[in-house]
Design an enzyme around this catalytic site. Structure first.
Site, short mmCIF file in Angstrom:
data_model
loop_
_atom_site.label_atom_id
_atom_site.label_comp_id
_atom_site.label_asym_id
_atom_site.label_seq_id
_atom_site.Cartn_x
_atom_site.Cartn_y
_atom_site.Cartn_z
N ASP A 95 0.84 -1.20 0.00
CA ASP A 95 0.00 0.00 0.00
C ASP A 95 0.87 1.25 0.00
O ASP A 95 1.65 1.48 0.92
CB ASP A 95 -0.92 0.00 1.22
CG ASP A 95 -2.10 0.95 1.07
OD1 ASP A 95 -1.89 2.09 0.63
OD2 ASP A 95 -3.23 0.55 1.39
N SER A 139 -7.08 4.24 -1.55
CA SER A 139 -6.97 2.79 -1.45
C SER A 139 -8.29 2.06 -1.64
O SER A 139 -8.30 0.84 -1.82
CB SER A 139 -6.38 2.41 -0.08
OG SER A 139 -5.06 2.86 0.04
N HIS A 202 -10.20 -2.46 6.63
CA HIS A 202 -9.70 -1.26 5.99
C HIS A 202 -9.91 -1.34 4.48
O HIS A 202 -10.28 -2.40 3.94
CB HIS A 202 -8.22 -1.06 6.32
CG HIS A 202 -7.77 0.35 6.21
ND1 HIS A 202 -6.77 0.75 5.34
CD2 HIS A 202 -8.18 1.47 6.85
CE1 HIS A 202 -6.59 2.06 5.46
NE2 HIS A 202 -7.42 2.52 6.37
N SER A 204 -8.20 -1.49 1.56
CA SER A 204 -7.61 -2.47 0.65
C SER A 204 -8.16 -3.87 0.85
O SER A 204 -8.66 -4.48 -0.09
CB SER A 204 -6.08 -2.46 0.78
OG SER A 204 -5.56 -1.17 0.51
N GLU A 356 -1.42 -7.92 2.07
CA GLU A 356 -1.09 -6.49 2.02
C GLU A 356 -0.07 -6.05 3.07
O GLU A 356 -0.23 -6.34 4.26
CB GLU A 356 -2.37 -5.66 2.21
CG GLU A 356 -2.10 -4.15 2.14
CD GLU A 356 -3.25 -3.30 2.66
OE1 GLU A 356 -3.35 -2.15 2.22
OE2 GLU A 356 -4.03 -3.78 3.51
N ASP A 361 1.98 2.70 3.67
CA ASP A 361 1.13 3.86 3.40
C ASP A 361 0.97 4.74 4.63
O ASP A 361 1.12 5.97 4.56
CB ASP A 361 -0.23 3.35 2.92
CG ASP A 361 -1.23 4.47 2.68
OD1 ASP A 361 -1.06 5.20 1.69
OD2 ASP A 361 -2.19 4.59 3.46
N ASP A 402 -1.16 0.07 -4.79
CA ASP A 402 -2.42 0.69 -5.18
C ASP A 402 -2.23 2.12 -5.68
O ASP A 402 -2.93 2.59 -6.56
CB ASP A 402 -3.42 0.66 -4.02
CG ASP A 402 -2.81 1.12 -2.70
OD1 ASP A 402 -1.60 1.39 -2.63
OD2 ASP A 402 -3.57 1.17 -1.70
N HIS A 403 -1.23 2.79 -5.15
CA HIS A 403 -0.93 4.17 -5.52
C HIS A 403 0.45 4.50 -5.00
O HIS A 403 1.05 3.74 -4.24
CB HIS A 403 -1.96 5.14 -4.93
CG HIS A 403 -2.13 4.97 -3.44
ND1 HIS A 403 -1.18 5.38 -2.53
CD2 HIS A 403 -3.12 4.38 -2.71
CE1 HIS A 403 -1.57 5.07 -1.31
NE2 HIS A 403 -2.75 4.46 -1.38
N HIS A 481 -1.34 11.02 -1.30
CA HIS A 481 -0.91 10.03 -2.28
C HIS A 481 -0.30 10.75 -3.49
O HIS A 481 -0.44 11.96 -3.66
CB HIS A 481 -2.09 9.19 -2.74
CG HIS A 481 -2.69 8.37 -1.64
ND1 HIS A 481 -3.92 7.76 -1.74
CD2 HIS A 481 -2.23 8.04 -0.41
CE1 HIS A 481 -4.19 7.11 -0.62
NE2 HIS A 481 -3.17 7.27 0.20
#
Length: 526
Positions: A95, A139, A202, A204, A356, A361, A402-403, A481
Site C-alpha cells: 500500500d 486505497s 480497511h 484495501s 497487504e 502507506d 495501489d498508488h 498520495h
C-alpha cells in the site's frame, strides 16, 4: 524632486548590478561550458574530501559492467513464457509503495545495487492508478480496480461508478455491486483468504469481500452516524466480512481491527452499537473455526484441522514492525503469509489470497520514512517466503501497489551514505538538505519557522529515532498520495502478460485469465 532623483539613481544601480551578474554568467559559460552544469548538478565532492565510492572495487572497471549486461541479455534470451494453468494466485499489495519508496528501501538491504525479493521476478509493468473521478486516487477505489476489475469513485469499495462516496441509497443497489477475483476463485471451487497489517476492514482488504459506498463505514456506528434512518439497510464492512456472500466464506483472515467487530457494551474498545459480537459469531459458526489474537496462538494452531482461521492482533491497525519486540506477541507479515499458504493449500483445487503490506502507506502519511522503508523490507520478506514454499509451475504471484506517495528521493547522496543522513550539499540557506522529502504533510511546522520565514535546521528534529519525521514543503494534516504509475511484478503461469503499461483494473482480469476463472471474460487459458 531630490527624492525622485535618488529613486532613479537606485534603480540604475540595481539595473547595473543585474547586468553585471548576467555578464559574469555569460563569461562563465564562454570560459567553461560546464559552468551551468556545476550549478544545476553540483560537484558535491570538495577538494581535500574523500570520495565515498562503492564498496565493490570491481565497479571501477569496464569488464564489471560489460559482464553484468551480458548476463542480463542471456537471462532475457533464455526466458520462456510459462503457459500452465495457474492453480493458485497470490496478490501482494504494498500500500503506497511507489517506485521512489522501492528505490530508497534498497539502501536498507545494503545499497542501491541490491534488489528486493519481487525485483527478481521475470516480468514487470506499470499500472495507471487514476479513478473515475480523481487523478490521484485512494486505497478504496484502487482496491475495486485491482480486485474487481472496474474503476470507480474515490472512497467507494466493490461498487461501480454509479455510486458516489457516502451515497446511502445507491450503494445498496445490487445492480451497482461488482465482485472480486476472490469470489471468482471460490465459484471455481478454490479457497480464498486475506492477510494485512492494517485493520481487516480497511479499504484495501475490504475490496476482497465488501460492497460499500464509504470506506469509513467499517462498523455499524459509523453507518448510523452517516446515514441515520437509512442505515438499517446498509451492512457495515465488518458485518460483511462475517456474514457476506464472500466474507462469510473466506478461509483465512488475518490482521488488525478487533474494535469493529464487538459492541462497546461487550468490549471496552469496541466500536459497534448493535450489541453484536461478530467474533463470537465466527467461532460459533463452525466447531472447527479458529480465532487467535497473539503470535503464540497462531504458531500453535493445527491448520490441517482448522475449518476457517481468523486472527485479529490489535484493536486498530497492527503495530509497525519497528515498534514490536518479544513482549508485543504480534506475528510478522512473513509469518502470517506462511500460515495463510499452509492453510489454503489444503484445497486440492487451489486458492486465491490477498496479502497487504498496509503500513507502508500509513508511515508515509505521517512523513516517517524510516517506518515506511522498513515496512517495505518486511513486505519483501513475506514475498520471498511465499516464493520459497510455492512452485512457479502452478502459482502465479503478482506484486503491485495501489498508488504512490508525494515522496521524493534526491540531493545527490553518495553511494556509501546512509539514505537517512543529509546530502553532501546543503541548501542556499546553509542548512542541511535531506535526500528523503515529502511534498506535503504534518511535519511542515517542524521544519519551517513561520515567525522569521526561514527553514529550520532539519538535524534539530531528525535524531536517528524510528519515529523521525522528515521535511515536507507544504503544511497538511496528512501527506497525500501520488498520481504516478505504480510497478507490477509477476512470476508463474502467464506472468508474461503483465508487461507494458496498462489500466489498473486490468490486473484481476489478467490473473483470472491465467487461472481460467469465470470473471465475465470469454478468454480462457484452456
Amino acid at each position: 524632486m531630490e527624492i525622485l532623483r535618488k529613486f532613479i539613481f537606485h534603480l540604475f544601480l540595481i539595473h547595473l548590478l543585474l547586468c553585471t551578474i548576467e555578464c559574469l554568467e555569460y563569461l562563465c559559460y564562454q570560459e567553461d561550458e560546464n559552468c551551468f552544469d556545476r550549478q544545476m548538478h553540483p560537484d558535491l565532492v570538495r577538494k581535500g574530501e574523500d570520495l565515498e565510492r562503492s564498496i565493490n572495487p570491481l565497479e571501477y572497471t569496464n569488464n564489471y559492467w560489460l559482464n553484468l549486461s551480458r548476463e542480463f541479455i542471456k537471462q532475457q534470451m533464455n526466458r520462456q513464457p510459462n503457459t500452465n494453468k495457474a492453480k493458485n494466485i497470490i496478490l501482494f499489495l504494498g500500500d503506497g509503495m511507489g517506485l521512489t519508496t522501492i528505490a530508497a528501501a534498497r539502501n536498507l538491504l545494503g545499497g542501491t545495487e541490491q534488489k528486493l525479493a519481487f525485483e527478481t521476478f521475470p516480468y514487470s509493468g506499470l499500472s495507471k492508478t487514476y479513478s473515475v473521478d480523481r487523478i490521484v486516487s485512494d486505497s478504496a477505489c484502487t482496491a475495486t480496480a485491482y480486485l474487481c476489475g472496474i474503476k470507480a469513485i474515490k472512497g467507494t469499495i466493490g461498487v461501480n461508478g454509479q455510486v458516489n462516496m457516502g451515497d446511502c441509497e445507491t450503494g445498496i443497489d445490487r445492480n451497482n455491486h461488482v465482485d472480486s477475483i476472490a469470489k471468482w476463485a471460490m465459484d471455481a471451487g478454490k479457497s480464498a483468504g486475506v492477510v494485512t497489517t492494517t485493520r481487516v476492514t480497511h479499504a484495501s482488504p475490504a475490496g476482497v469481500y465488501a460492497h460499500i459506498a464509504d470506506r469509513d463505514w467499517e462498523n455499524d456506528s459509523q453507518v448510523k452516524e452517516a446515514c441515520g434512518a437509512k442505515s438499517a439497510k446498509i451492512k457495515d464492512i465488518a458485518y460483511q466480512l462475517t456474514h457476506g456472500e464472500v466474507g462469510g466464506k473466506l478461509s483465512f483472515i488475518m490482521g488488525g481491527g478487533k474494535q469493529n467487530f464487538i459492541d462497546s457494551s461487550l468490549y471496552e474498545n469496541g466500536k459497534r452499537s448493535d450489541r453484536l459480537d461478530l467474533i463470537e459469531y465466527f467461532q460459533q459458526e463452525h466447531p472447527d473455526n479458529v480465532y487467535v489474537e497473539t503470535r503464540s496462538e497462531l504458531m500453535q494452531v493445527n491448520l490441517s484441522k482448522a475449518n476457517r482461521v481468523l486472527g485479529l492482533y490489535q484493536d486498530s491497525h497492527m503495530l509497525y514492525h519497528l515498534e514490536t519486540n518479544e513482549n508485543t506477541n504480534q506475528p510478522t507479515l512473513e509469518e502470517m503469509t506462511i500460515k495463510a499458504i499452509e492453510h489454503l493449500q489444503h484445497n486440492e483445487n487451489g486458492y486465491f489470497v490477498f496479502i497487504e503490506g498496509g503500513l507502508i502507506d500509513w508511515a508515509h502519511h505521517v512523513n516517517k520514512p524510516r517506518l515506511a522503508l522498513d515496512e517495505s523490507i518486511e513486505f519483501s520478506k513475506a514475498i520471498q517466503a511465499a516464493r520459497q514454499i510455492t512452485s512457479e509451475e502452478d502459482t502465479l504471484i503478482v506484486v503491485t501497489a495501489d498508488h504512490s506517495h508525494a515522496f521524493s528521493y534526491g540531493g545527490y547522496p553518495q553511494r556509501k551514505s546512509d539514505v537517512f543522513d543529509p546530502a553532501p550539499a546543503g541548501g542556499k540557506d546553509g542548512k542541511p538538505y535531506m535526500p528523503l522529502n515529502y511534498a506535503n504533510g504534518p511535519s511542515f511546522s517542524k521544519f519551517f519557522d513561520n515567525e522569521n520565514g526561514q527553514r529550520v535546521d532539519p538535524l534539530l528534529n531528525i535524531v536517528g529515532d524510528t519515529n523521525d519525521e522528515y521535511p515536507s514543503t507544504w503544511p497538511m494534516q496528512w501527506e497525500t498520495h501520488g498520481g504516478d504509475d505504480v510497478p507490477v511484478y509477476a512470476s508463474g503461469p502467464w506472468s508474461h502478460l503483465f508487461t507494458g503499461v496498462y489500466e489498473q483494473n486490468a490486473l484481476p482480469h489478467l490473473m483470472a485469465y491465467a487461472a481460467c476463472l469465470g470473471n465475465g471474460l470469454t478468454m480462457c487459458t484452456t
